[in-house]
Design an enzyme around this catalytic site. Structure first.
Site, PDB file in Angstrom:
ATOM      1  N   SER A  15      -5.750  11.936   2.221  1.00 25.35           N
ATOM      2  CA  SER A  15      -5.948  11.470   0.846  1.00 25.35           C
ATOM      3  C   SER A  15      -6.062   9.947   0.829  1.00 25.35           C
ATOM      4  O   SER A  15      -5.867   9.280   1.847  1.00 25.35           O
ATOM      5  CB  SER A  15      -4.777  11.908  -0.050  1.00 25.35           C
ATOM      6  OG  SER A  15      -3.565  11.313   0.391  1.00 25.35           O
ATOM      7  N   SER A 138      -0.271  -4.012   3.841  1.00 29.90           N
ATOM      8  CA  SER A 138      -0.242  -4.166   2.389  1.00 29.90           C
ATOM      9  C   SER A 138      -0.065  -5.645   2.087  1.00 29.90           C
ATOM     10  O   SER A 138       0.446  -6.397   2.919  1.00 29.90           O
ATOM     11  CB  SER A 138       0.929  -3.373   1.806  1.00 29.90           C
ATOM     12  OG  SER A 138       1.170  -3.726   0.456  1.00 29.90           O
ATOM     13  N   TYR A 151       9.916  -1.233   2.239  1.00 25.29           N
ATOM     14  CA  TYR A 151       8.467  -1.227   2.491  1.00 25.29           C
ATOM     15  C   TYR A 151       8.019  -2.579   3.043  1.00 25.29           C
ATOM     16  O   TYR A 151       7.265  -2.638   4.026  1.00 25.29           O
ATOM     17  CB  TYR A 151       7.760  -0.905   1.179  1.00 25.29           C
ATOM     18  CG  TYR A 151       6.263  -0.717   1.268  1.00 25.29           C
ATOM     19  CD1 TYR A 151       5.712   0.324   1.991  1.00 25.29           C
ATOM     20  CD2 TYR A 151       5.403  -1.564   0.569  1.00 25.29           C
ATOM     21  CE1 TYR A 151       4.342   0.519   2.032  1.00 25.29           C
ATOM     22  CE2 TYR A 151       4.039  -1.379   0.602  1.00 25.29           C
ATOM     23  CZ  TYR A 151       3.506  -0.333   1.341  1.00 25.29           C
ATOM     24  OH  TYR A 151       2.138  -0.149   1.388  1.00 25.29           O
ATOM     25  N   LYS A 155       6.317  -3.310   6.667  1.00 23.83           N
ATOM     26  CA  LYS A 155       4.959  -3.851   6.713  1.00 23.83           C
ATOM     27  C   LYS A 155       4.921  -5.243   7.347  1.00 23.83           C
ATOM     28  O   LYS A 155       3.971  -5.570   8.078  1.00 23.83           O
ATOM     29  CB  LYS A 155       4.347  -3.871   5.313  1.00 23.83           C
ATOM     30  CG  LYS A 155       4.076  -2.493   4.733  1.00 23.83           C
ATOM     31  CD  LYS A 155       3.135  -1.671   5.598  1.00 23.83           C
ATOM     32  CE  LYS A 155       2.734  -0.366   4.925  1.00 23.83           C
ATOM     33  NZ  LYS A 155       1.822   0.443   5.773  1.00 23.83           N
ATOM     34  N   THR A 186      -4.788   5.043  -5.505  1.00 25.93           N
ATOM     35  CA  THR A 186      -4.321   6.153  -4.683  1.00 25.93           C
ATOM     36  C   THR A 186      -3.029   6.697  -5.299  1.00 25.93           C
ATOM     37  O   THR A 186      -2.590   6.235  -6.346  1.00 25.93           O
ATOM     38  CB  THR A 186      -4.037   5.704  -3.238  1.00 25.93           C
ATOM     39  OG1 THR A 186      -2.884   4.846  -3.233  1.00 25.93           O
ATOM     40  CG2 THR A 186      -5.221   4.953  -2.646  1.00 25.93           C
TER      41      THR A 186
END
Length: 272
Positions: A15, A138, A151, A155, A186
Site C-alpha cells: 500500500s 521521513s 519514530y 528515522k 497514505t
C-alpha cells in the site's frame, strides 16, 4: 540511468508509497520483488504492475526468514539491483505517555529490520560491484517532530546507518539513497501507534491533503536515477525544514573520500 530489466525489491509494497513505487518501477521496465505482510494486498499490487513480479510476503522483524528470503530473491532474479527499504510504522503520542514497548516496536520495524535486510543483501551487491539501496525515511528523520519521539529516533538512526554505509561502499560501485518524504496521502497516520501500542485508526488533515503517492515516487525515481544521495520529497514548511537540514554534497563527498584514501587501512594499522 535506466531501471529497465533491473531487479527491484520493495518492502512495505502492499500500500501507500510502497505500492506507488512498485507501479513506477514496473512502468520503468523493472523486475519486481514485492514484500509485506498482506499477501492479498501484495497480489493486488502485482496485478496492477503486470509484467515480471515475485510476490514474497514476510515479516521484516523476523530475522529467521531474512536469509531464506534473500536466497529466494537471488535465485529468482539472478541478483538484486535495487533494494527499497520502505516498510515502516509511525507514532502519534507524547513521550511522557508512551509505553516503552512502543519504542521497541517502532525501532524494530523502522531501524533494525531495514538494517537486517540490507546487511543480508549487501554482500551480493559488493561481489557484483553494483547496486542501489534506498531508505524511505521521513522529514521526521531530519527534524524532531512532536508526538513522534520513537519514530524520529528510528528515522534519524536509519539515516546515520545509510550515510555511514554509503561512505564504505560508494567506491565499490554501490549507491545509497536517503529519501525523506513529507506528508504523502497514505494510511501512515491511521496505522500509527498510540501511547499504549494500539493502532490510531484515524488520519491527519495534513496527510489527507498531502502529495499524491504517484507524484512523490516519480520524484524519488528521477532523483535516484540522477544519483542524488539525499532526496527530499515535500512541500511548503516541510520542504523548508528538510532543506534546512540537508547535508551538503561537499560533506558527503569528503566523508566518502576517506575510504578511497585508505581510512580502513589506517584505522587497522593504528589499532595494532
Amino acid at each position: 540511468m535506466s531501471f529497465a530489466g533491473q531487479a527491484v525489491w520493495i518492502t512495505g509494497a502492499s500500500s501507500g508509497i510502497g505500492a506507488a513505487l512498485a507501479r513506477a518501477f514496473a512502468a520503468a521496465g523493472a523486475r519486481l520483488i514485492l514484500s509485506g505482510r498482506n499477501l492479498a494486498a501484495l497480489d493486488e499490487v502485482a496485478a496492477q504492475c503486470g509484467g515480471d513480479c515475485l510476490v514474497l510476503p514476510f515479516e521484516t522483524t523476523d530475522n529467521s526468514v531474512i536469509a531464506p528470503a534473500v536466497e529466494q530473491v537471488a535465485a529468482w532474479s539472478g541478483g538484486i539491483d535495487v533494494l527499497i527499504n520502505n516498510a515502516g510504522i509511525s507514532q502519534r503520542s507524547l513521550a511522557v505517555d508512551t509505553d516503552y514497548s512502543v519504542y521497541e516496536r517502532i525501532v524494530a520495524v523502522d531501524l533494525l529490520a531495514p538494517i537486517a535486510l540490507t546487511q543480508a543483501v549487501l554482500p551480493g551487491m559488493v561481489a557484483r560491484g553494483s547496486g542501489r539501496i534506498a531508505m524511505i525515511s521521513s522529514i521526521a528523520g531530519k527534524v524532531g517532530v512532536p508526538m513522534r519521539t520513537a519514530y524520529c529516533a528510528a528515522k534519524f538512526g536509519i539515516a546515520g546507518y545509510a550515510d555511514a554505509l554509503r561512505a564504505e561502499v560508494a567506491h565499490l560501485g554501490l549507491h545509497v539513497h536517503n529519501i525523506y518524504p513529507g506528508s504523502v496521502r497514505t494510511d501512515v497516520s491511521r496505522n500509527a501507534l498510540t501511547a499504549d501500542g494500539s493502532k490510531r485508526g484515524v488520519s491527519d488533515k495534513v496527510i489527507d491533503n498531502g502529495i499524491d503517492p504517484d507524484e512523490a515516487v516519480a520524484q524519488m525515481l528521477a532523483d535516484m536515477a540522477q544519483g542524488e544521495r539525499e532526496i527530499i520529497v515535500a512541500e511548503g514548511a516541510e520542504k523548508a525544514m528538510g532543506e534546512a537540514r540537508r547535508t551538503p554534497d561537499a560533506m558527503l563527498d569528503q566523508i566518502g573520500a576517506f575510504m578511497a584514501a585508505g581510512y580502513v587501512e589506517r584505522m587497522n594499522r593504528d589499532a595494532e
